[in-house]
Scaffold this motif. Structure first.
Motif, PDB file in Angstrom:
ATOM      1  N   THR A  38       0.805  -1.223   0.000  1.00 34.99           N
ATOM      2  CA  THR A  38       0.000   0.000   0.000  1.00 34.99           C
ATOM      3  C   THR A  38       0.840   1.277   0.000  1.00 34.99           C
ATOM      4  OG1 THR A  38      -0.196  -0.105   2.415  1.00 34.99           O
ATOM      5  CG2 THR A  38      -1.973  -1.098   1.114  1.00 34.99           C
ATOM      6  N   SER A  39       2.145   1.165   0.266  1.00 32.83           N
ATOM      7  CA  SER A  39       2.994   2.359   0.161  1.00 32.83           C
ATOM      8  C   SER A  39       3.291   2.697  -1.299  1.00 32.83           C
ATOM      9  CB  SER A  39       4.300   2.165   0.935  1.00 32.83           C
ATOM     10  OG  SER A  39       5.154   1.253   0.287  1.00 32.83           O
ATOM     11  N   HIS A  40       2.935   1.791  -2.228  1.00 35.60           N
ATOM     12  CA  HIS A  40       3.092   2.035  -3.658  1.00 35.60           C
ATOM     13  C   HIS A  40       1.755   2.548  -4.197  1.00 35.60           C
ATOM     14  CE1 HIS A  40       6.428  -1.298  -3.754  1.00 35.60           C
ATOM     15  NE2 HIS A  40       6.706  -0.298  -2.940  1.00 35.60           N
ATOM     16  N   SER A  41       1.484   3.813  -3.998  1.00 31.40           N
ATOM     17  CA  SER A  41       0.188   4.382  -4.370  1.00 31.40           C
ATOM     18  C   SER A  41      -0.083   4.185  -5.857  1.00 31.40           C
ATOM     19  CB  SER A  41       0.141   5.864  -4.012  1.00 31.40           C
ATOM     20  OG  SER A  41       1.236   6.555  -4.571  1.00 31.40           O
ATOM     21  N   SER A  42      -1.335   3.875  -6.161  1.00 35.59           N
ATOM     22  CA  SER A  42      -1.730   3.534  -7.516  1.00 35.59           C
ATOM     23  C   SER A  42      -2.874   4.417  -7.983  1.00 35.59           C
ATOM     24  CB  SER A  42      -2.155   2.052  -7.559  1.00 35.59           C
ATOM     25  OG  SER A  42      -2.612   1.690  -8.832  1.00 35.59           O
ATOM     26  N   GLN A  59      15.922   7.176 -12.459  1.00 40.96           N
ATOM     27  CA  GLN A  59      14.959   7.973 -11.723  1.00 40.96           C
ATOM     28  C   GLN A  59      14.785   7.435 -10.303  1.00 40.96           C
ATOM     29  OE1 GLN A  59      11.171   8.033 -13.722  1.00 40.96           O
ATOM     30  NE2 GLN A  59      10.826   5.844 -13.551  1.00 40.96           N
ATOM     31  N   THR A  60      14.490   8.353  -9.399  1.00 41.53           N
ATOM     32  CA  THR A  60      14.246   8.011  -8.009  1.00 41.53           C
ATOM     33  C   THR A  60      13.294   9.055  -7.440  1.00 41.53           C
ATOM     34  OG1 THR A  60      15.296   7.477  -5.884  1.00 41.53           O
ATOM     35  CG2 THR A  60      16.217   9.334  -7.119  1.00 41.53           C
ATOM     36  N   GLY A  61      12.959   8.918  -6.172  1.00 44.13           N
ATOM     37  CA  GLY A  61      12.066   9.879  -5.559  1.00 44.13           C
ATOM     38  C   GLY A  61      11.701   9.465  -4.154  1.00 44.13           C
ATOM     39  N   VAL A  62      10.875  10.276  -3.505  1.00 38.30           N
ATOM     40  CA  VAL A  62      10.344   9.980  -2.179  1.00 38.30           C
ATOM     41  C   VAL A  62       8.831  10.146  -2.247  1.00 38.30           C
ATOM     42  CG1 VAL A  62      10.335  10.590   0.258  1.00 38.30           C
ATOM     43  CG2 VAL A  62      12.452  10.808  -1.071  1.00 38.30           C
ATOM     44  N   PHE A  63       8.102   9.103  -1.870  1.00 36.20           N
ATOM     45  CA  PHE A  63       6.649   9.104  -1.869  1.00 36.20           C
ATOM     46  C   PHE A  63       6.183   8.882  -0.431  1.00 36.20           C
ATOM     47  CE2 PHE A  63       7.934   8.225  -6.105  1.00 36.20           C
ATOM     48  CZ  PHE A  63       6.933   8.725  -6.928  1.00 36.20           C
ATOM     49  N   PHE A  64       5.436   9.848   0.096  1.00 35.94           N
ATOM     50  CA  PHE A  64       5.020   9.809   1.498  1.00 35.94           C
ATOM     51  C   PHE A  64       3.738   8.982   1.626  1.00 35.94           C
ATOM     52  CE2 PHE A  64       7.732  13.485   1.084  1.00 35.94           C
ATOM     53  CZ  PHE A  64       8.544  13.395   2.207  1.00 35.94           C
ATOM     54  N   SER A  65       3.923   7.747   2.057  1.00 37.11           N
ATOM     55  CA  SER A  65       2.808   6.809   2.167  1.00 37.11           C
ATOM     56  C   SER A  65       1.772   7.299   3.167  1.00 37.11           C
ATOM     57  CB  SER A  65       3.339   5.439   2.594  1.00 37.11           C
ATOM     58  OG  SER A  65       2.289   4.542   2.843  1.00 37.11           O
ATOM     59  N   GLN A  66       0.495   7.043   2.862  1.00 42.26           N
ATOM     60  CA  GLN A  66      -0.592   7.417   3.761  1.00 42.26           C
ATOM     61  C   GLN A  66      -1.408   6.186   4.129  1.00 42.26           C
ATOM     62  OE1 GLN A  66      -1.340  11.586   1.473  1.00 42.26           O
ATOM     63  NE2 GLN A  66      -2.515  11.305   3.343  1.00 42.26           N
ATOM     64  N   ALA A  67      -1.667   6.021   5.429  1.00 42.78           N
ATOM     65  CA  ALA A  67      -2.299   4.804   5.936  1.00 42.78           C
ATOM     66  C   ALA A  67      -3.708   4.608   5.393  1.00 42.78           C
ATOM     67  CB  ALA A  67      -2.331   4.833   7.468  1.00 42.78           C
ATOM     68  N   ASP A 125      10.521   0.722   1.584  1.00 46.24           N
ATOM     69  CA  ASP A 125       9.676   1.668   2.301  1.00 46.24           C
ATOM     70  C   ASP A 125       9.932   1.573   3.798  1.00 46.24           C
ATOM     71  OD1 ASP A 125       7.501  -0.034   3.739  1.00 46.24           O
ATOM     72  OD2 ASP A 125       7.467  -0.823   1.705  1.00 46.24           O
ATOM     73  N   THR A 126       9.404   2.541   4.536  1.00 52.93           N
ATOM     74  CA  THR A 126       9.587   2.596   5.993  1.00 52.93           C
ATOM     75  C   THR A 126       8.254   2.441   6.727  1.00 52.93           C
ATOM     76  OG1 THR A 126       9.359   5.008   6.029  1.00 52.93           O
ATOM     77  CG2 THR A 126      11.583   4.112   5.712  1.00 52.93           C
ATOM     78  N   VAL A 127       7.294   1.812   6.081  1.00 48.81           N
ATOM     79  CA  VAL A 127       5.945   1.666   6.631  1.00 48.81           C
ATOM     80  C   VAL A 127       5.865   0.410   7.491  1.00 48.81           C
ATOM     81  CG1 VAL A 127       3.519   1.331   6.001  1.00 48.81           C
ATOM     82  CG2 VAL A 127       4.966   2.883   4.678  1.00 48.81           C
ATOM     83  N   ASP A 128       5.029   0.431   8.536  1.00 51.45           N
ATOM     84  CA  ASP A 128       4.739  -0.758   9.324  1.00 51.45           C
ATOM     85  C   ASP A 128       3.604  -1.532   8.654  1.00 51.45           C
ATOM     86  OD1 ASP A 128       6.665  -0.280  11.227  1.00 51.45           O
ATOM     87  OD2 ASP A 128       5.301   0.777  12.591  1.00 51.45           O
ATOM     88  N   HIS A 129       3.910  -2.760   8.220  1.00 46.44           N
ATOM     89  CA  HIS A 129       2.940  -3.611   7.530  1.00 46.44           C
ATOM     90  C   HIS A 129       2.486  -4.747   8.449  1.00 46.44           C
ATOM     91  CE1 HIS A 129       4.127  -1.852   3.602  1.00 46.44           C
ATOM     92  NE2 HIS A 129       5.345  -1.871   4.107  1.00 46.44           N
ATOM     93  N   GLN A 130       1.246  -5.168   8.306  1.00 44.32           N
ATOM     94  CA  GLN A 130       0.763  -6.314   9.061  1.00 44.32           C
ATOM     95  C   GLN A 130       1.324  -7.607   8.473  1.00 44.32           C
ATOM     96  OE1 GLN A 130      -3.622  -5.869   9.123  1.00 44.32           O
ATOM     97  NE2 GLN A 130      -3.413  -5.579  11.322  1.00 44.32           N
ATOM     98  N   ASP A 131       1.904  -8.437   9.329  1.00 41.79           N
ATOM     99  CA  ASP A 131       2.461  -9.711   8.896  1.00 41.79           C
ATOM    100  C   ASP A 131       1.327 -10.665   8.531  1.00 41.79           C
ATOM    101  OD1 ASP A 131       5.433 -11.188   9.439  1.00 41.79           O
ATOM    102  OD2 ASP A 131       3.713 -12.535   9.269  1.00 41.79           O
ATOM    103  N   VAL A 132       1.497 -11.411   7.451  1.00 41.89           N
ATOM    104  CA  VAL A 132       0.427 -12.310   7.020  1.00 41.89           C
ATOM    105  C   VAL A 132       0.406 -13.611   7.826  1.00 41.89           C
ATOM    106  CG1 VAL A 132       0.449 -11.400   4.665  1.00 41.89           C
ATOM    107  CG2 VAL A 132       1.834 -13.410   5.221  1.00 41.89           C
ATOM    108  N   TYR A 133       1.445 -13.870   8.648  1.00 38.02           N
ATOM    109  CA  TYR A 133       1.520 -15.161   9.341  1.00 38.02           C
ATOM    110  C   TYR A 133       1.774 -15.050  10.846  1.00 38.02           C
ATOM    111  CZ  TYR A 133       3.041 -19.957  10.383  1.00 38.02           C
ATOM    112  OH  TYR A 133       3.167 -21.219  10.909  1.00 38.02           O
ATOM    113  N   ARG A 134       2.631 -14.131  11.280  1.00 38.62           N
ATOM    114  CA  ARG A 134       3.092 -14.126  12.663  1.00 38.62           C
ATOM    115  C   ARG A 134       2.449 -13.029  13.503  1.00 38.62           C
ATOM    116  NH1 ARG A 134       7.388 -15.497   9.440  1.00 38.62           N
ATOM    117  NH2 ARG A 134       8.442 -17.457   9.985  1.00 38.62           N
ATOM    118  N   ASP A 135       2.328 -13.316  14.797  1.00 43.43           N
ATOM    119  CA  ASP A 135       1.906 -12.285  15.739  1.00 43.43           C
ATOM    120  C   ASP A 135       3.146 -11.618  16.338  1.00 43.43           C
ATOM    121  OD1 ASP A 135       2.961 -13.924  17.752  1.00 43.43           O
ATOM    122  OD2 ASP A 135       1.007 -14.704  18.359  1.00 43.43           O
TER     123      ASP A 135
END
Length: 439
Positions: free
Chosen positions: A177-181, A202-210, A260-270
Motif C-alpha cells: 500500500t505504500s506504492h500508491s496507484s 529515476q528516483t524519488g520519495v513518496f510519502f505513504s498514507q495509511a 519503504d519505511t511503513v509498518d505492515h501487518q504480517d500475514v503469518y506471525r503475531d
C-alpha cells in the motif's frame, strides 16, 4: 521517452491523442498555441462468465460493467508565461461498476481494471503536480500529489489489455500500500536524469498514507492533508530505451527496486513470532518492505511503410514482493501486441498476454490454519475460499478502430485457479473494452 531535445521548448510535448472532436469551436487550437491542453475521455469495460463456477461456496455466473470518465489538463508554462521548462499536470475522474470476476471467487486478477478507489463520487481528484525540465530533457523533477506507480514499473502499452493483472501496472506492484496507484496519489517528489538519449535513472520519495484506497481519506481525493502519513517509499529505476534497425524497432528495458519505511501487518506471525491464526493475538507489524521489478517491451518487426507503432511488439515482466507482508509475492508475464498488420485497417490491433501470479506461501499457511480452526471458506485471509498458491491468466483481444478517437475491443480471458485457489474451477470470460477520446 526515447528523446531528449524537444525543439523550441524545454517542456516535453503536450499529449495530443486522436480525438472524436479534435478542435471544438476552434478553442483547442487556440489553447494549444498558448501551451494549454484539455483532454476528456471515457473507458468502458464489460465482461461475463461463459465458463464453470465452483459449487458449494455461494458463487455464481454473471456479468458486470465498469468504467471511467476522465478529464486531464496539461499546461506548458514556458509557452504560456515564459517559465523555462515548467509544466503542470492534473487529472480528475469519475468511476462506476465492479469486475465480474468477483462473482466466481477471484480476488487476485480482476477481469476489469477500470474500477475501484474512485470513492463512488461524481468527481474524484487523481493527481496534480508541477514538473521542471532542464537542459533539453536531461534533468527532470516533479513534485506534488503523484501516484507512485505513474512513473515506476509502468508502461502505457499495458492498457491495450483489460485484465488488472496487466493494466495499468503489473497487479503485484500495488500489493504494497505504500506504492500508491492511480486513481489515488500521495505527496511526492520524483527526479529523473538522462545521461544519454537512450538511458535514464529515476528516483524519488513518496510519502505513504495509511488511509489510501479508504473512504475516510480518499473518497473524493480532495483531502490533501498529511495527517495519516505513516512512512516513505523510495524507489529507484534504471532504464535503457534503444531503437534498433535504423530507428524502426523501439524498445524499453527497465529494472527497479523500492524500499519503504511503513509498518505492515504480517500475514503469518503475531508479535511473539507465533501464527496469529492460532493464538488470536494481533498481527505483527513488520517495519519496511522490499520490492523489485524487471520490465521489457521490444518491437520485433516493423511493417514497412506503416506508422511508427505498426509492428509486432513483445512484452515481458517480473515483479517481486516480500511474502511476509504481501499476498502476491511474485508475478511473471509475457505477451505480444500487433498493430498495422492489415493494410485495409492500419489502426486495428491484436494482443495476447499471459500472467503467472504466485501467492505468499506464508499467507497460505495462515489460511490452512484458519480452516483447521473452523473459519469458513470466503472468510479466510484475503477473503479466500481455500489456501492460495498460484493462478494464471490468459487474455486475448482485438482492437477495432471504429472511428477517429474511438476503439472497440472484443476480449477473451481464461482463469487457471481463479484467485490462486486450487479449490476453484478454471473458468472463462468474454467481454469488450471501449475507449472514446472526446477531445
Amino acid at each position: 521517452m526515447n528523446q531528449i531535445n524537444f525543439g523550441s521548448t524545454s517542456v516535453p510535448p503536450l499529449p495530443q491523442p486522436e480525438a472524436l472532436w479534435p478542435d471544438p469551436f476552434g478553442w483547442n487550437t487556440w489553447l494549444r498555441d498558448r501551451g494549454v491542453a484539455f483532454l476528456l475521455d471515457n473507458t468502458n469495460e464489460f465482461a461475463g462468465n461463459i465458463g464453470t463456477v465452483t459449487p458449494g461456496y455461494g458463487l455464481r455466473k454473471g456479468s458486470s460493467n465498469a468504467g471511467q470518465y476522465g478529464f486531464e489538463n496539461d499546461t506548458d508554462w514556458e509557452r504560456l508565461a515564459g517559465l523555462t521548462g515548467f509544466s503542470t499536470h492534473a487529472v480528475f475522474v469519475g468511476r462506476y461498476g465492479i469486475p465480474a470476476s468477483r462473482m466466481f471467487g477471484d480476488n487476485v486478477a480482476p477481469s476489469q481494471e477500470i474500477y475501484g478507489a474512485g470513492g463512488n463520487v461524481a468527481v474524484h481528484f487523481v493527481y496534480a503536480y508541477g514538473e521542471e525540465t532542464l537542459w533539453h530533457g536531461r534533468f527532470d523533477v516533479a513534485a506534488g500529489r503523484i501516484p507512485f506507480l505513474n512513473d515506476f514499473s509502468s508502461n502505457p502499452l499495458y492498457c491495450n489489455f483489460m485484465n488488472n493483472a496487466f493494466c495499468g501496472n503489473p497487479k503485484a506492484s500495488s500489493d504494497n500500500t505504500s506504492h500508491s496507484s492511480y486513481p489515488d496519489s500521495v505527496w511526492a517528489i520524483r527526479f529523473r536524469v538522462r545521461p544519454t538519449v537512450s538511458t535514464y535513472f529515476q528516483t524519488g520519495v513518496f510519502f505513504s498514507q495509511a488511509g489510501i484506497y479508504g473512504v475516510k481519506q480518499y473518497r473524493t481525493g480532495f483531502k490533501l492533508n498529511g495527517a495519516d502519513i505513516n512512512g516513505e517509499a523510495i524507489p529507484i529505476e534504471f532504464g535503457w530505451e534503444p531503437i534498433f534497425n535504423h530507428g524502426t524497432l523501439p524498445g524499453h528495458y527497465k529494472i527497479g527496486y523500492a524500499r519503504d519505511t511503513v509498518d505492515h501487518q504480517d500475514v503469518y506471525r503475531d508479535g511473539y513470532g507465533d501464527p496469529w491464526a492460532l493464538t488470536g493475538l494481533p498481527r505483527r507489524a513488520d517495519h519496511g518492505a522490499n520490492a523489485a521489478w524487471v520490465l521489457v517491451d521490444q518491437m520485433l518487426h516493423h511493417f514497412k511503410g506503416g506508422a511508427k507503432d505498426a509492428g509486432i511488439t513483445f512484452l515481458g515482466g517480473f515483479y517481486y514482493n516480500d511474502e511476509k507482508i504481501s499476498m502476491r509475492s511474485q508475478q511473471y508475464q509475457a505477451g505480444f501486441l500487433g498493430r498495422g498488420f492489415w493494410a485495409a485497417r492500419p489502426k486495428d490491433g491484436i494482443g495476447i498476454n499471459f500472467a503467472y501470479i504466485r501467492e505468499s506461501a506464508l499467507a497460505a499457511k495462515t489460511q490452512e490454519l484458519q480452516l483447521l480452526q473452523g473459519v469458513l471458506p470466503g472468510n479466510l485471509l484475503n477473503g479466500a475460499y481455500g489456501p492460495q498458491s498460484y493462478g494464471m491468466n490468459l487474455e486475448v483481444d482485438y482492437q477495432i478502430h471504429v472511428y477517429r478517437g474511438m476503439t472497440f475491443a472484443p476480449d477473451f480471458q481464461y482463469y487457471f485457479h481463479p484467485g490462486g485457489q486450487r479449490a476453484l474451477r478454471d473458468t472463462a470470460m468474454l467481454g469488450f473494452k471501449t475507449h472514446i477520446e472526446l477531445f
